[in-house]
Structures are given as structure tokens and as C-alpha cells.
Scaffold this active site. Structure first.
Site, PDB file in Angstrom:
ATOM      1  N   GLY A  46     -13.524  33.721  13.850  1.00  0.00           N
ATOM      2  CA  GLY A  46     -13.326  33.445  12.434  1.00  0.00           C
ATOM      3  C   GLY A  46     -11.844  33.351  12.113  1.00  0.00           C
ATOM      4  O   GLY A  46     -11.011  33.950  12.805  1.00  0.00           O
ATOM      5  N   GLN A  51      -4.292  33.347   6.785  1.00  0.00           N
ATOM      6  CA  GLN A  51      -3.759  33.762   8.093  1.00  0.00           C
ATOM      7  C   GLN A  51      -2.849  32.702   8.697  1.00  0.00           C
ATOM      8  O   GLN A  51      -2.057  32.996   9.592  1.00  0.00           O
ATOM      9  CB  GLN A  51      -4.905  34.050   9.074  1.00  0.00           C
ATOM     10  CG  GLN A  51      -5.709  35.289   8.738  1.00  0.00           C
ATOM     11  CD  GLN A  51      -6.821  35.499   9.757  1.00  0.00           C
ATOM     12  OE1 GLN A  51      -7.883  34.923   9.640  1.00  0.00           O
ATOM     13  NE2 GLN A  51      -6.548  36.306  10.773  1.00  0.00           N
ATOM     14  N   CYS A  91      -9.142  41.281  14.710  1.00  0.00           N
ATOM     15  CA  CYS A  91      -8.620  40.265  13.804  1.00  0.00           C
ATOM     16  C   CYS A  91      -7.485  39.537  14.515  1.00  0.00           C
ATOM     17  O   CYS A  91      -6.649  40.181  15.156  1.00  0.00           O
ATOM     18  CB  CYS A  91      -8.107  40.939  12.526  1.00  0.00           C
ATOM     19  SG  CYS A  91      -7.406  39.770  11.339  1.00  0.00           S
ATOM     20  N   LEU A  92      -7.446  38.219  14.392  1.00  0.00           N
ATOM     21  CA  LEU A  92      -6.389  37.447  15.054  1.00  0.00           C
ATOM     22  C   LEU A  92      -5.013  37.802  14.508  1.00  0.00           C
ATOM     23  O   LEU A  92      -4.011  37.561  15.168  1.00  0.00           O
ATOM     24  CB  LEU A  92      -6.653  35.945  14.903  1.00  0.00           C
ATOM     25  CG  LEU A  92      -7.902  35.441  15.645  1.00  0.00           C
ATOM     26  CD1 LEU A  92      -8.122  33.966  15.355  1.00  0.00           C
ATOM     27  CD2 LEU A  92      -7.778  35.682  17.138  1.00  0.00           C
ATOM     28  N   HIS A 133     -15.572  39.743   6.624  1.00  0.00           N
ATOM     29  CA  HIS A 133     -14.204  39.961   7.120  1.00  0.00           C
ATOM     30  C   HIS A 133     -13.287  38.828   6.643  1.00  0.00           C
ATOM     31  O   HIS A 133     -12.177  39.070   6.159  1.00  0.00           O
ATOM     32  CB  HIS A 133     -14.247  40.036   8.657  1.00  0.00           C
ATOM     33  CG  HIS A 133     -12.913  40.143   9.330  1.00  0.00           C
ATOM     34  ND1 HIS A 133     -12.564  41.227  10.109  1.00  0.00           N
ATOM     35  CD2 HIS A 133     -11.850  39.290   9.379  1.00  0.00           C
ATOM     36  CE1 HIS A 133     -11.326  41.032  10.591  1.00  0.00           C
ATOM     37  NE2 HIS A 133     -10.885  39.862  10.170  1.00  0.00           N
ATOM     38  N   GLU A 134     -13.766  37.579   6.759  1.00  0.00           N
ATOM     39  CA  GLU A 134     -12.926  36.427   6.390  1.00  0.00           C
ATOM     40  C   GLU A 134     -12.743  36.341   4.873  1.00  0.00           C
ATOM     41  O   GLU A 134     -11.647  36.018   4.403  1.00  0.00           O
ATOM     42  CB  GLU A 134     -13.516  35.123   6.930  1.00  0.00           C
ATOM     43  CG  GLU A 134     -13.709  35.059   8.443  1.00  0.00           C
ATOM     44  CD  GLU A 134     -12.495  35.462   9.245  1.00  0.00           C
ATOM     45  OE1 GLU A 134     -11.361  35.278   8.762  1.00  0.00           O
ATOM     46  OE2 GLU A 134     -12.671  35.992  10.353  1.00  0.00           O
ATOM     47  N   HIS A 137     -10.005  38.430   3.698  1.00  0.00           N
ATOM     48  CA  HIS A 137      -8.668  37.843   3.871  1.00  0.00           C
ATOM     49  C   HIS A 137      -8.235  37.077   2.622  1.00  0.00           C
ATOM     50  O   HIS A 137      -7.054  37.057   2.279  1.00  0.00           O
ATOM     51  CB  HIS A 137      -8.658  36.868   5.059  1.00  0.00           C
ATOM     52  CG  HIS A 137      -8.436  37.521   6.393  1.00  0.00           C
ATOM     53  ND1 HIS A 137      -7.285  38.208   6.707  1.00  0.00           N
ATOM     54  CD2 HIS A 137      -9.206  37.567   7.518  1.00  0.00           C
ATOM     55  CE1 HIS A 137      -7.359  38.655   7.955  1.00  0.00           C
ATOM     56  NE2 HIS A 137      -8.527  38.283   8.474  1.00  0.00           N
TER      57      HIS A 137
HETATM   58 NI    NI Z   1      -9.166  38.689  10.462  1.00  0.00          NI
END
Ligand code: NI
Length: 167
Positions: A46, A51, A91-92, A133-134, A137
């Protein structure tokens, strides 16, 4: 298509509240293509636009084993949250960290697709967790916010140190 730079915690860009997308045009679709390419390359399941330094309400998700079922949600609104499930998340923007987080197990979400057409999706398990989660963000919220302050401070120090030595 192009690989985009992913912001790393504690970059302040990750704390911005993203704005709704007014028109799903070619520029938005290009961004979505680039976000998908960036997510697959990372690799991740995701990615949210903030981000990659775009504070707009766009997320991409693909939890399929082969990475061939991309899902894009523009202006997503979670309309229903039920049940509870604890999953280990990463998380990236917080590389190398995986921690248990409790979230709703089933959700309903309304969004525009990359064609600009509204749709509703019912999701459960990993997909539901990933979408939650996304969507977080887009509100400037990160999964580390669910951890204790002590733990979060430790992670922040570690990430700042990592950043200092990255090239
Ligand atoms: Ni994330």
C-alpha cells in the site's frame, strides 16, 4: 512511469492533512501509475500520496500474492468499521519496523476509482487493515502513533540516526 521518492518518518510532510481530489484527470492518473510502480518496487502492499510528497487524498493498495490486482482509491471515506483484529504492520515510510496494531476487521469504504467513477468496497482482514493504514496517512497519521510514546520516541531517534548516515 517514474519511481517516486518516499518520505521517511519523521519527515513533517507525513503529518500533512491531504486535500480531496477535485478532478480525476490525466495528471492524477499519471500520479497513480507512478505510485503503483513505486509501491511494487519498494516492495509494499500500500502507498498513500502524502508519502510521495503529494498531499492529496489518493491511495493505492495491492495485497495479491503476485502483485497483479492493483486497487486505487481517490477521496476514500470509510463508512463502516466493525470487529477487531491485531496484525503486524509495517510502513514504507518507517522502513525496518514491524509492530502489532489493532484495527477494525471489516470495513466499508466509498471512493472514486482511477476512472473517476464512485464505488463502494467491503473489505476484511489484511485488505481492511491496509486500507485503514493508508487512509490514516491522508490524515497525517502513522501506524507508530498507535504505539506507546516511549516506543515511538525510541523509533524516532533511531530513524533520525539512520537518515544522518544515508547517502
Ligand atoms: Ni504506511
Amino acid at each position: 512511469m517514474a519511481l517516486l521518492h518516499i518520505l521517511r518518518y519523521p519527515d513533517p510532510g507525513l503529518r500533512l492533512i491531504s486535500a480531496p481530489v477535485a478532478t480525476v484527470d490525466g495528471e492524477v492518473r499519471q500520479l497513480i501509475d507512478d505510485m503503483l510502480e513505486t509501491m511494487y518496487a519498494a516492495p509494499g502492499v500500500g502507498l498513500a500520496a502524502p508519502q510521495v510528497s503529494v498531499a492529496q487524498r489518493i491511495i493505492v493498495v495491492d495485497i495479491s500474492p503476485k502483485g497483479d490486482a492493483p486497487l486505487c482509491l481517490i477521496n476514500p471515506e470509510i463508512t463502516s468499521l466493525t470487529g477487531g483484529v491485531v496484525m503486524e504492520e509495517g510502513c514504507l515510510s518507517v522502513p525496518g519496523l514491524h509492530e502489532n496494531v489493532e484495527r477494525a476487521e471489516q470495513i466499508k469504504v466509498q471512493a472514486l476509482g482511477c476512472d473517476g467513477v464512485p464505488f463502494e468496497l467491503e473489505a476484511e482482514g489484511l485488505l481492511a487493515v491496509c486500507i485503514q493504514h493508508e487512509v490514516d496517512h491522508l490524515e497525517g497519521k502513522l501506524f507508530v502513533d498507535y504505539l506507546s510514546e516511549l516506543k515511538r520516541n525510541r523509533i524516532q531517534k533511531k530513524m533520525e540516526k539512520q537518515r544522518r548516515f544515508s547517502m
